[in-house]
Structure formats: structure tokens, C-alpha cells
Design a protein around this motif. Structure first.
Motif, short mmCIF file in Angstrom:
data_model
loop_
_atom_site.label_atom_id
_atom_site.label_comp_id
_atom_site.label_asym_id
_atom_site.label_seq_id
_atom_site.Cartn_x
_atom_site.Cartn_y
_atom_site.Cartn_z
N LEU A 1 0.86 -1.17 0.00
CA LEU A 1 0.00 0.00 0.00
C LEU A 1 0.90 1.22 0.00
CD1 LEU A 1 -2.83 1.26 0.38
CD2 LEU A 1 -2.46 1.04 2.81
N ASP A 2 0.81 2.02 -1.04
CA ASP A 2 1.64 3.21 -1.14
C ASP A 2 0.75 4.42 -1.41
OD1 ASP A 2 3.57 5.11 -1.48
OD2 ASP A 2 4.58 4.12 -3.14
N VAL A 3 0.32 5.07 -0.34
CA VAL A 3 -0.55 6.22 -0.50
C VAL A 3 0.17 7.43 -1.10
CG1 VAL A 3 -2.22 5.53 1.25
CG2 VAL A 3 -0.26 6.91 1.91
N SER A 4 1.49 7.40 -1.14
CA SER A 4 2.22 8.50 -1.76
C SER A 4 1.89 8.61 -3.24
CB SER A 4 3.73 8.33 -1.56
OG SER A 4 4.21 7.22 -2.30
N GLU A 5 1.36 7.53 -3.83
CA GLU A 5 0.95 7.56 -5.24
C GLU A 5 -0.20 8.53 -5.47
OE1 GLU A 5 -0.13 3.64 -6.46
OE2 GLU A 5 1.74 2.76 -5.78
N LEU A 6 -0.88 8.93 -4.41
CA LEU A 6 -2.05 9.79 -4.55
C LEU A 6 -1.69 11.27 -4.61
CD1 LEU A 6 -4.39 7.80 -2.20
CD2 LEU A 6 -4.33 7.75 -4.69
N GLY A 7 -0.42 11.59 -4.53
CA GLY A 7 0.05 12.94 -4.80
C GLY A 7 -0.19 13.98 -3.73
N PRO B 1 -6.10 -8.62 1.33
CA PRO B 1 -5.01 -8.60 0.36
C PRO B 1 -4.55 -9.99 -0.08
CG PRO B 1 -4.18 -8.05 2.52
CD PRO B 1 -5.67 -8.12 2.63
N ASP B 2 -4.88 -11.03 0.68
CA ASP B 2 -4.51 -12.38 0.25
C ASP B 2 -5.27 -12.80 -1.00
OD1 ASP B 2 -2.70 -12.76 2.37
OD2 ASP B 2 -4.33 -13.37 3.70
N HIS B 3 -6.51 -12.44 -1.08
CA HIS B 3 -7.34 -12.79 -2.24
C HIS B 3 -7.36 -11.68 -3.29
CE1 HIS B 3 -11.12 -12.93 -4.56
NE2 HIS B 3 -10.82 -14.20 -4.64
N ASP B 4 -7.45 -10.45 -2.83
CA ASP B 4 -7.64 -9.31 -3.73
C ASP B 4 -6.31 -8.85 -4.33
OD1 ASP B 4 -10.31 -9.47 -3.21
OD2 ASP B 4 -10.34 -7.80 -1.80
N THR B 5 -5.88 -9.59 -5.33
CA THR B 5 -4.66 -9.26 -6.06
C THR B 5 -4.91 -8.02 -6.92
OG1 THR B 5 -5.27 -10.61 -7.96
CG2 THR B 5 -4.03 -11.71 -6.18
N ARG C 1 -4.03 -2.32 -1.73
CA ARG C 1 -4.03 -3.45 -0.79
C ARG C 1 -2.86 -3.30 0.17
NH1 ARG C 1 -0.81 -7.71 -3.85
NH2 ARG C 1 -1.65 -9.32 -2.54
N PRO C 2 -3.15 -3.47 1.46
CA PRO C 2 -2.06 -3.40 2.44
C PRO C 2 -1.15 -4.61 2.30
CG PRO C 2 -4.12 -3.95 3.53
CD PRO C 2 -4.43 -3.70 2.09
N ASP C 3 0.05 -4.47 2.77
CA ASP C 3 0.98 -5.59 2.80
C ASP C 3 0.35 -6.72 3.61
OD1 ASP C 3 3.28 -7.00 4.48
OD2 ASP C 3 4.13 -6.31 2.58
N ARG C 4 0.39 -7.92 3.06
CA ARG C 4 -0.24 -9.07 3.70
C ARG C 4 0.31 -9.34 5.09
NH1 ARG C 4 0.18 -13.21 -1.20
NH2 ARG C 4 0.70 -14.57 0.54
N PHE D 1 -1.87 -2.39 10.20
CA PHE D 1 -2.39 -1.29 9.39
C PHE D 1 -3.82 -0.94 9.80
CE2 PHE D 1 -4.81 -0.04 5.58
CZ PHE D 1 -4.18 1.15 5.29
N PHE D 2 -4.70 -1.96 9.87
CA PHE D 2 -6.09 -1.72 10.23
C PHE D 2 -6.22 -1.29 11.69
CE2 PHE D 2 -6.89 -4.59 6.53
CZ PHE D 2 -7.40 -3.60 5.71
N ASP D 3 -5.38 -1.82 12.57
CA ASP D 3 -5.39 -1.39 13.97
C ASP D 3 -5.03 0.09 14.09
OD1 ASP D 3 -6.11 -3.91 14.83
OD2 ASP D 3 -4.09 -4.46 15.53
N ARG D 4 -4.01 0.51 13.36
CA ARG D 4 -3.59 1.93 13.43
C ARG D 4 -4.70 2.85 12.94
NH1 ARG D 4 0.82 2.91 10.03
NH2 ARG D 4 0.73 0.80 9.27
N LEU D 5 -5.45 2.41 11.95
CA LEU D 5 -6.55 3.23 11.43
C LEU D 5 -7.84 3.05 12.23
CD1 LEU D 5 -6.12 2.80 7.58
CD2 LEU D 5 -5.53 4.78 8.98
N GLN D 6 -7.82 2.12 13.18
CA GLN D 6 -9.00 1.79 13.98
C GLN D 6 -10.17 1.36 13.10
OE1 GLN D 6 -9.68 5.02 16.72
NE2 GLN D 6 -7.72 4.75 17.69
#
Length: 107
Positions: free
Chosen positions: A1-7, A58-62, A85-88, A94-99
Motif C-alpha cells: 500500500l503506497d498512498v504517496s501515489e495519490l500525490g 489482500p490475500d485474495h484481492d490481487t 491493498r495493504p501488505d499481507r 495497518f487496520f489497527d492503526r486506522l482503527q
């Protein structure tokens, strides 16, 4: 997951997983994101805002699965519109940090 791509733009962010069968959940979220994209383009905001959909699975959603799912729900992939997709290995943290609570049951 690289949100930096969103500029560095303001981001409308939502979550889904492609195996979700509840029509009032993930499929609706994806369709609404496609509608939001069209609205942003009509208002000439598409270069000023970003839209991001993050998968819970992310395991299924390639990347190919996400691309098909997004396209099937009216999302066009541009530099400001991404299905991510977050890193598997780090997804739980990741989801814990975002609550963000991940719930795969029918309810």
C-alpha cells in the motif's frame, strides 16, 4: 500500500473486499466510489482530490482482482483513483492503526 501515489491531495478513503456478497456493502461502496469519481470529474476536481479504496483481503484481492472489480463497478483507474491493498504481513497492524474493524460475517 503506497498512498504517496495519490500525490498529497485530500483523499476520499473507503474499504471493501471483493468476495463480499452483501449488495448493501462492498459492491455498493465500489459503485458509489465510481459515481464520486464521475462527479469529481464533472466539477473539475479530479486533479485536486484523490479517491482510494483499500481492500480488507489482500490475500485474495490481487491487483488483477481489484482491477476487474473496480472496472465492473464503474471505477476508472487514473493517477488519483486507486484500489489499494495493504501488505499481507502488516495488514492487521495497518487496520489497527486506522482503527478499522474488519468483519467478514454476513451481518
Amino acid at each position: 500500500l503506497d498512498v504517496s501515489e495519490l500525490g498529497g491531495r485530500p483523499v476520499a478513503l473507503t474499504f471493501l473486499y471483493t468476495r463480499c456478497t452483501n449488495p448493501n456493502r462492498c459492491p455498493l461502496v465500489a459503485t458509489r466510489m465510481g459515481q464520486l469519481q464521475k462527479l469529481a470529474e464533472a466539477e473539475k476536481l479530479d486533479g485536486r482530490v484523490a479517491l482510494a479504496v483499500v481492500t480488507y483481503d489482500p490475500d485474495h484481492d490481487t491487483p488483477d482482482v481489484l482491477r476487474r472489480y473496480g472496472t465492473d463497478h464503474g471505477i476508472r483507474f487514473t493517477p488519483g483513483v486507486r484500489l489499494l491493498r495493504p501488505d499481507r504481513e502488516q495488514k492487521d497492524d495497518f487496520f489497527d492503526r486506522l482503527q478499522v474493524t474488519v468483519n467478514y460475517n454476513p451481518e
